[in-house]
Write a protein that holds these residues in place. Structure first.
Motif, PDB file in Angstrom:
ATOM      1  N   HIS A  52       0.821  -1.243  -0.146  1.00 13.00           N
ATOM      2  CA  HIS A  52       0.454   0.137   0.017  1.00 13.00           C
ATOM      3  C   HIS A  52       0.673   1.010  -0.152  1.00 13.00           C
ATOM      4  CE1 HIS A  52      -3.644  -2.339   0.491  1.00 13.00           C
ATOM      5  NE2 HIS A  52      -2.620  -3.267   1.584  1.00 13.00           N
ATOM      6  N   ILE A  54       3.305   4.646  -1.665  1.00 13.26           N
ATOM      7  CA  ILE A  54       2.613   5.431  -2.327  1.00 13.26           C
ATOM      8  C   ILE A  54       4.312   6.124  -2.620  1.00 13.26           C
ATOM      9  CG2 ILE A  54       1.575   7.741  -3.515  1.00 13.26           C
ATOM     10  CD1 ILE A  54      -0.495   6.986  -1.718  1.00 13.26           C
ATOM     11  N   GLU A  63       1.689   3.897  -6.926  1.00  8.18           N
ATOM     12  CA  GLU A  63       0.546   2.894  -6.110  1.00  8.18           C
ATOM     13  C   GLU A  63       1.158   2.051  -5.565  1.00  8.18           C
ATOM     14  OE1 GLU A  63      -2.625   5.562  -4.922  1.00  8.18           O
ATOM     15  OE2 GLU A  63      -1.663   7.472  -5.488  1.00  8.18           O
ATOM     16  N   ARG A  64       1.261   0.993  -4.824  1.00 12.01           N
ATOM     17  CA  ARG A  64       0.455  -0.269  -4.662  1.00 12.01           C
ATOM     18  C   ARG A  64      -0.411  -0.411  -4.719  1.00 12.01           C
ATOM     19  NH1 ARG A  64       6.927  -1.880  -3.294  1.00 12.01           N
ATOM     20  NH2 ARG A  64       7.645  -1.573  -5.351  1.00 12.01           N
ATOM     21  N   SER A  65      -1.240  -1.651  -4.385  1.00 11.63           N
ATOM     22  CA  SER A  65      -2.287  -2.123  -4.246  1.00 11.63           C
ATOM     23  C   SER A  65      -4.113  -1.691  -3.592  1.00 11.63           C
ATOM     24  CB  SER A  65      -1.854  -2.876  -2.423  1.00 11.63           C
ATOM     25  OG  SER A  65      -0.636  -3.128  -2.423  1.00 11.63           O
ATOM     26  N   LEU A  66      -3.410  -0.919  -5.587  1.00 14.70           N
ATOM     27  CA  LEU A  66      -4.507   0.273  -5.247  1.00 14.70           C
ATOM     28  C   LEU A  66      -6.014  -0.118  -5.106  1.00 14.70           C
ATOM     29  CD1 LEU A  66      -4.781   3.414  -5.057  1.00 14.70           C
ATOM     30  CD2 LEU A  66      -5.406   3.308  -7.202  1.00 14.70           C
ATOM     31  N   LYS A  78      -8.059  -5.309  -6.371  1.00 15.62           N
ATOM     32  CA  LYS A  78      -6.627  -4.099  -6.477  1.00 15.62           C
ATOM     33  C   LYS A  78      -6.442  -3.802  -7.328  1.00 15.62           C
ATOM     34  CE  LYS A  78      -4.576  -6.858  -2.976  1.00 15.62           C
ATOM     35  NZ  LYS A  78      -3.671  -6.775  -2.029  1.00 15.62           N
ATOM     36  N   LEU A 117     -10.203   2.635 -13.015  1.00 12.88           N
ATOM     37  CA  LEU A 117      -9.752   3.436 -12.675  1.00 12.88           C
ATOM     38  C   LEU A 117     -10.263   4.459 -13.720  1.00 12.88           C
ATOM     39  CD1 LEU A 117      -6.194   1.493 -13.115  1.00 12.88           C
ATOM     40  CD2 LEU A 117      -6.788   2.996 -11.471  1.00 12.88           C
TER      41      LEU A 117
END
Ligand code: SF4
Length: 207
Positions: A52, A54, A63-66, A78, A117
């Motif tokens: 998670h 940024i 950004e990870r695990s969005l 995600k 997204l």
């Protein structure tokens, strides 16, 4: 086996359905899951980016695990990584174990991330990438009309199966060799039954 079709579809389920509709039904409708070396490698690939975080990388926000969702298509899930480039480009990256090779089910999952997204941010997402952990190489995927139509047809087909009490038929091909559910599914037995028209005996009834 039928379930409430108002429940959201997980983005990962789209990949499962694309790989084998029966595998998807066993996992997501019947909650049957077994680990094997392939599922464990897949989980390990996702854990590489499951923090998670940024970060800024040369002007790009990463950004990870969005968390993602689509109200229009009733999807949740995600993205492993989403890059927000300085020029406005939004670029999801899905991590997969193994070497670089084209797989349509990976592309469908990426396209599902893209439409989430787009709905969440109100901006177009025209491409993304599959990152192959073993070879450390990216494969760019264009989120074009053909892929989008394929995705929407896949979601519609999943919804149809959700509303029934019938498992999709076995594929009984090379996919079964890597499938962790092969002992539960018994594809060769089920295939024999199908040819003898007795597969209805194995239809799963609602409780
Ligand atoms: S064993 Fe084969 S038919 Fe059964 S769920 Fe796995 S891939 Fe599908």
């Amino acid at each position: 086996m039928s379930r409430d079709t108002s429940e959201p579809i997980f983005l990962s389920a789209i990949e499962h359905y694309s790989y084998c509709p029966r595998q998807w039904a066993l996992i997501h409708l019947e909650q049957q899951f077994v680990e094997n070396v392939h599922t464990m490698r897949g989980n390990a690939a996702h854990r590489l980016v499951d923090d998670h975080s940024i970060k800024q990388d040369k002007g790009t926000r990463v950004e990870r695990s969005l968390p993602l969702y689509s109200i229009k298509y009733n999807l949740v899930g995600k993205a492993d990584v989403v890059e927000f480039h300085a020029d406005g480009k939004i670029y999801p990256v899905e991590y997969k174990h193994g070497r670089k090779r084209a797989k349509k089910h990976d592309e469908l999952q990426l396209a599902a991330q893209a439409i989430c997204l787009e709905e969440m941010l109100g901006k177009p997402v025209l491409s993304g990438a599959i990152y192959h952990v073993t070879s450390r190489r990216r494969r760019e995927v264009l989120i074009d009309d053909t892929l989008r139509k394929h995705l929407i047809k896949t979601i519609e087909d999943m919804r149809k199966y959700e509303a029934t009490s019938t498992l999709p038929p076995v594929v009984n091909d090379d996919r079964c060799k890597e499938c962790s559910l092969v002992d539960i599914c018994q594809p060769s037995v089920m295939n024999s039954c199908r040819h003898e028209n007795i597969s209805d005996l194995f239809t799963v009834e609602d409780e």
